[in-house]
Design an enzyme around this catalytic site. Structure first.
Site, short mmCIF file in Angstrom:
data_model
loop_
_atom_site.label_atom_id
_atom_site.label_comp_id
_atom_site.label_asym_id
_atom_site.label_seq_id
_atom_site.Cartn_x
_atom_site.Cartn_y
_atom_site.Cartn_z
N LEU A 21 72.97 -24.30 73.18
CA LEU A 21 71.74 -25.07 73.38
C LEU A 21 71.66 -26.26 72.44
O LEU A 21 70.96 -27.24 72.72
CB LEU A 21 70.52 -24.17 73.18
N GLY A 22 72.32 -26.18 71.29
CA GLY A 22 72.24 -27.30 70.35
C GLY A 22 72.84 -26.93 69.01
O GLY A 22 73.25 -25.78 68.77
N ALA A 23 72.88 -27.90 68.11
CA ALA A 23 73.42 -27.68 66.77
C ALA A 23 72.79 -28.67 65.82
O ALA A 23 72.39 -29.77 66.21
CB ALA A 23 74.94 -27.84 66.77
N GLY A 24 72.68 -28.27 64.56
CA GLY A 24 72.15 -29.14 63.53
C GLY A 24 73.01 -29.05 62.29
O GLY A 24 74.11 -28.49 62.31
N MET A 26 72.54 -27.30 59.60
CA MET A 26 72.65 -25.98 59.01
C MET A 26 73.09 -24.92 60.00
O MET A 26 73.79 -23.98 59.65
CB MET A 26 71.30 -25.57 58.41
N GLY A 27 72.68 -25.03 61.26
CA GLY A 27 72.94 -23.94 62.20
C GLY A 27 73.29 -24.40 63.59
O GLY A 27 73.28 -25.60 63.91
N ASP A 133 59.89 -31.25 59.16
CA ASP A 133 60.94 -31.85 59.98
C ASP A 133 60.48 -32.00 61.43
O ASP A 133 61.24 -31.76 62.36
CB ASP A 133 62.22 -31.01 59.92
#
Length: 603
Positions: A21-24, A26-27, A133
């Protein structure tokens, strides 16, 4: 949703993973399915951070924060194991695009989004947390309303460890000024981010966008928001959220009420003088320019001035960026958001030229003689404009350009900041005439002296570099100690004024007169109760005008440091000041989206 990659896990806890679904930073987040077919969003720490204890602590805190909040405007935590060898958290899967994908929205959509997000922030703050954020990528536009996700850097409002004061954490383009400065970020910080998100929702871009991070930071801290394209009925609420000072921002509940309120038919100005003026402002629905002339004796500290009598004219920019008078003091020139305004002082009549999208620059430079403007939009070239006609003169293309720029007083030289350092350009030919290297970090502010032979560059850490263009060398030790952002030469070139940060906490908003020959402070001017936003010397150097976020303009006698007058002003997110060359007029323009410009005539 993207397919799982070769190295991705196929199962986390009790959940079978079906996609990414996604990434940033940190995770990573995966779409998971329970044994009973329930779909969840499963977040894990990136593999490269698993061995770092601070990331495990942050993840555990995110789980705790998300569990605390719950509620309709967030994604509910279903299950989590922050103590596992590979910590994970599963939340309710909320289908829908992020706001980053869905923007821009219409007025009704922005209102509904803003009210919902404000209610969500109120719920977060009621739990004693600050999100820190809030950004378009962290708002999911589901069918039954928006959801705030990702509590990865949320913290307790009173927290002092990990990512609190002293660490810049968040996404720069949507940070508050206090976050950028690594100060304590309380609930009001989320309200500032809300204003940024709503401006993005209305236009598809942030109000402080710039090509590089130093430009974004400078705009957040020192420049008014760029609300070009934001519908007029949304601007008051969004501008209120974007106040530079936390105490001036509305609470989430107040922001929701501002957004839900119906737009007023008479525009933003409530006090008008004379029936004809009232009619003009109500019909045109635009900001007003106020001309102030001497009248009866009046207010506090106004010894050399009389209480002014306002004459209201329909017209003025959405936001004032720069002001200047023509050399004969007969015309006031205003660089606004994508506009040039010119008023004849004798009659008070004004005309406007629209510059279009290429002229919408919240860091527009205006020459001291009111003749030229310089704008930069996105990745395009710097555009030079004729202020009298609104026509484009020429383009300049520095390499790796940034938004910081300044004219010499006569408009013959433009200084820019780019990949080659600080570059100087001949405005008549568009050719580069010189360059020199900045001494420290990003350059936030440039200022020429009256002769155009010296230029001051204020770096990101407050270091002031003064460069003499004739021999092409820096003047050593001209300014002792760091300053905040502002710096302006006095007409004699031997002194200057700046705003400084008082680390003792006694006088937070201090103006300092500097002796540039001795390299020492001459005197401090104290009295403002808000961030100093603008400084301007009178042509003879005897008077310094200062504008601040406390809604006042103060006049100081530079020889003694005495404060002799206070002028009532706007509580704006920025101010432009200018004296006329004959020294008889002082003009001020508000950077917030109310477009107010005032003119004072000295008796």
């Amino acid at each position: 949703m993207d397919r799982l990659r070769d190295g991705d896990p196929r199962r986390i806890g009790p959940y079978r993973l079906e996609g990414r679904l996604g990434a940033g930073g940190m995770g990573e987040v995966f779409l998971g399915v329970s044994a009973g077919g329930r779909r969840v969003a499963v977040k894990v720490i990136r593999a490269e951070h698993l061995s770092r204890p601070e990331f495990r602590v942050r993840f555990a805190r995110e789980v705790e924060a998300a569990r605390k909040v719950g509620g309709f405007y967030t994604a509910q935590v279903v299950e989590a194991d922050p103590e596992a060898d590979e910590p994970w958290m599963a939340t309710a899967y909320v289908p829908g695009p992020s706001l980053r994908e869905a923007a821009p929205l219409d007025v009704a959509g922005v209102r509904a989004l803003g009210v919902a997000l404000a209610e969500g922030l109120a719920a977060i703050h009621a739990c004693g947390l600050v999100h820190r954020d809030l950004k378009p990528g962290n708002v999911i536009m589901s069918r039954d309303g928006p959801r705030i996700i990702d509590f990865g850097i949320a913290r307790a409002a009173e927290a002092t460890a990990l990512t609190s004061t002293g660490a810049v954490v968040g996404t720069y383009a949507f940070m508050s000024p206090e976050q950028v400065r690594a100060d304590t970020a309380g609930p009001a910080s989320d309200v500032f981010s809300l204003g940024c998100v709503l401006a993005f929702a209305a236009t598809g871009r942030g109000p402080f966008d710039a090509a590089e991070v130093p430009g974004i930071v400078h705009r957040i801290v020192s420049a008014p928001p760029d609300l070009t394209g934001v519908p007029a009925e949304l601007r008051p609420a969004i501008a209120a959220c974007l106040a530079k000072e936390p105490q001036r921002r509305p609470s989430p509940g107040e922001a929701a009420r501002l957004l839900a309120a119906s737009p007023r038919g008479t525009g933003r100005r409530a006090v008008l003088a004379g029936g004809a003026a009232v009619g003009a402002a109500a019909v045109l629905g635009v900001p007003a320019l106020l001309w102030w002339w001497p009248g009866d004796a009046g207010g506090e500290g106004a010894t050399p001035l009389k209480t002014p009598r306002p004459v209201v004219l329909a017209g003025g920019p959405v936001a004032t960026v720069r002001l200047a008078f023509t050399p004969d003091s007969a015309t006031l020139v205003c660089a606004g958001a994508g506009q040039i305004w010119r008023w004849t002082v004798a009659t008070g009549r004004g005309t406007a030229h629209e510059l279009g999208g290429e002229g919408a620059d919240q860091l527009t430079a205006l020459s001291g003689d009111g003749r030229l403007l310089a704008t930069l939009r996105g990745n395009g070239p710097i555009q030079l404009w004729d202020a009298a006609t609104g026509s484009r003169r020429r383009t300049i293309m520095p390499e790796g350009r940034m938004f910081t720029k300044a004219f010499s007083a006569d408009g013959r030289t433009l200084a820019t900041v780019g990949a080659n350092g600080i570059e100087l350009w001949d405005t008549a030919t568009g050719r580069r005439t010189g360059t020199f290297a900045p001494r420290s970090g990003g350059t936030f502010h440039l200022a020429f002296d009256a002769t155009g032979e010296r230029i001051a560059a204020v770096g990101s850490r407050g270091h002031v570099q003064i460069h003499d263009l004739r021999p092409g060398r820096d003047i050593e030790n001209a300014v002792a100690g760091p300053v905040n952002v502002l710096f302006t030469f006095a007409p004699d070139g031997r002194t200057a004024a700046t705003d400084v940060v008082d680390t003792t906490g006694r006088d937070a908003y201090t103006i300092r007169i500097l002796d540039l020959r001795a390299g020492t402070p001459r005197r401090d001017l104290v009295g403002h109760e808000g961030t100093v936003q603008a400084l301007a010397f009178s042509p003879d150097g005897r008077v310094l005008a200062s504008a601040a976020g406390d809604g006042t303009i103060r006049l100081w006698e530079t020889g003694t440091g005495d404060h002799f007058a206070t002028l009532e002003w706007e509580k704006s997110d920025g101010t432009a000041l200018a004296f006329s060359p004959d020294g008889r007029l002082l003009a001020a323009g508000a950077g917030s989206s109310n477009g107010r410009v005032r003119l004072w005539r000295f008796s």
